[in-house]
Design an enzyme around this catalytic site. Structure first.
Site, mmCIF file in Angstrom:
data_model
loop_
_atom_site.group_PDB
_atom_site.id
_atom_site.type_symbol
_atom_site.label_atom_id
_atom_site.label_comp_id
_atom_site.label_asym_id
_atom_site.label_seq_id
_atom_site.Cartn_x
_atom_site.Cartn_y
_atom_site.Cartn_z
ATOM 1 N N ARG A 234 0.671 -1.183 0.071
ATOM 2 C CA ARG A 234 -0.015 0.006 -0.046
ATOM 3 C C ARG A 234 0.847 1.339 0.071
ATOM 4 N NH1 ARG A 234 -3.328 -2.823 -1.644
ATOM 5 N NH2 ARG A 234 -5.457 -3.227 -0.783
ATOM 6 N N ASP A 258 4.924 -0.262 -6.894
ATOM 7 C CA ASP A 258 3.860 -0.697 -7.500
ATOM 8 C C ASP A 258 2.788 0.097 -7.123
ATOM 9 O OD1 ASP A 258 2.240 -2.033 -9.563
ATOM 10 O OD2 ASP A 258 1.370 -3.162 -7.963
ATOM 11 N N GLU A 263 -1.973 7.687 -5.126
ATOM 12 C CA GLU A 263 -2.350 7.113 -6.421
ATOM 13 C C GLU A 263 -3.779 7.176 -7.167
ATOM 14 O OE1 GLU A 263 -3.251 2.494 -5.941
ATOM 15 O OE2 GLU A 263 -1.196 3.167 -5.191
ATOM 16 N N HIS A 295 0.230 0.303 -10.086
ATOM 17 C CA HIS A 295 -0.709 -1.004 -9.272
ATOM 18 C C HIS A 295 -1.067 -2.036 -10.029
ATOM 19 C CE1 HIS A 295 -3.072 -0.963 -5.295
ATOM 20 N NE2 HIS A 295 -2.990 -2.172 -5.533
#
Length: 329
Positions: A234, A258, A263, A295
């Site tokens: 996260r 990622d 985001e 992500h």
């Protein structure tokens, strides 16, 4: 039962359509749930949300007013919904507690290998006709110490892969997994010892009140200089400003991300014809030793099918007046 699925994408819709619908009648919208789109839920008994959606206290009150009784999350994480408020309104919420743990674990390994072996830089140089190897030196992962934060299903899958590389494994988790200790050379230790000893640190823990900004200036300062830092968990587990400082100071030699703490306004969207107005993200992307993916760690056929199956199973449990085994509240 009529269900509206928010934040539907071309990559996940086919898997949802192919899952067993039972008594569920689905409608889809690409819109994210927010205060501007909450009215779309009027007339639906339930909704399904993905990570870009926001279900805060005010939005939940509006959903309740429109008659929404059920919310099925298409994710493991549930930090984007106010569970306490949902509980007070009697709205049932369920998540997808697990899908393919290998998808994210393998993506973490991909980031390590791509950064270490300078894959992106090598491709850029070759596209310009430069086939020299001077700037592409990496290191053997064999024999290196890998620090793993969180040994749940994904962390365990990652540990087994790195064990296969011949790495030494350190882990930090409140619960030690005895089976994993038998299967690998992993050793549990304090977070401080892990940071001081690891050549690569990979984050696989959930976002909670205690893990928010866990990786900050204090913890980065304890890391071995030249560490590789990987986060596929996260974004808000990491303080981005402090990460940038650690990159500038050379504490972190490379970062594979990622996820990113802000985001929600960037990932899963097409920004080709617009500028991304995020100062920290712009700085982060400017580092040649930082590799950011949008992500996509979960994005495998197996994981998407697992998410779809569990989401529909949760909804059908409610449709048949039963209790979903994945209810969060």
């Amino acid at each position: 039962m009529k269900i509206l699925m928010y934040s539907i994408f071309d990559f996940d819709k086919p898997f949802i359509e192919n899952a067993i619908h039972g008594k569920i009648e689905l409608a889809y919208t690409p819109e994210k749930l927010n205060e501007k789109t909450v009215a779309l839920a009027e007339g639906f008994e339930g909704i399904s949300l993905f990570t870009p959606d926001i279900a805060n206290s005010r939005i939940l009150e509006q959903l309740y007013h429109y008659g929404v009784k059920y919310i099925a999350l298409r994710s493991v994480g549930y930090d984007h919904i106010d569970l306490k408020k949902a509980r007070s309104l009697g709205i049932k919420v369920a998540n997808v507690p697990e899908y393919s743990p290998f998808s994210i674990a393998e993506h973490a390994v991909t980031l390590i290998l791509a950064l270490n072996r300078k894959i992106v830089l090598g491709q850029k140089l070759m596209s310009m006709g430069d086939y020299q190897l001077d700037h592409l030196i990496g290191f053997d992962l064999h024999g290196k110490t890998i620090g793993i934060i969180g040994t749940g299903k994904t962390g365990r899958a990652f540990a087994k892969i790195m064990n296969g590389f011949g790495c030494n494994l350190l882990a930090n988790d409140p619960v030690e997994n005895e089976e994993l200790k038998e299967q690998t050379n992993i050793r549990y230790c304090t977070l401080e010892e892990l940071c001081q000893s690891a050549d690569v640190i990979s984050v696989h823990c959930p976002l909670t009140a205690t893990s928010k900004y866990m990786f900050n200036k204090s913890l980065f300062s304890q890391m071995k200089k030249g560490v590789f830092f990987i986060n596929t968990a996260r974004g808000m587990i990491v303080n981005t400003e402090d990460l940038i400082d650690a990159l500038n100071e050379g504490i972190i030699a490379a970062a594979g991300l990622d996820v990113y703490e802000k985001e929600r306004s960037i990932f899963f969207q097409n920004h080709v014809c617009e500028e991304i107005n995020d100062y920290l993200y712009t700085i982060l992307r400017s580092f040649p030793n930082v590799l950011i993916t949008g992500h996509q760690g979960f994005l495998t056929n197996e994981a998407l099918q697992g998410i779809a199956n569990t989401t529909l199973a949760n909804l059908n449990a409610w449709a048949y007046n039963s209790i979903s085994e994945n209810e969060l509240n």
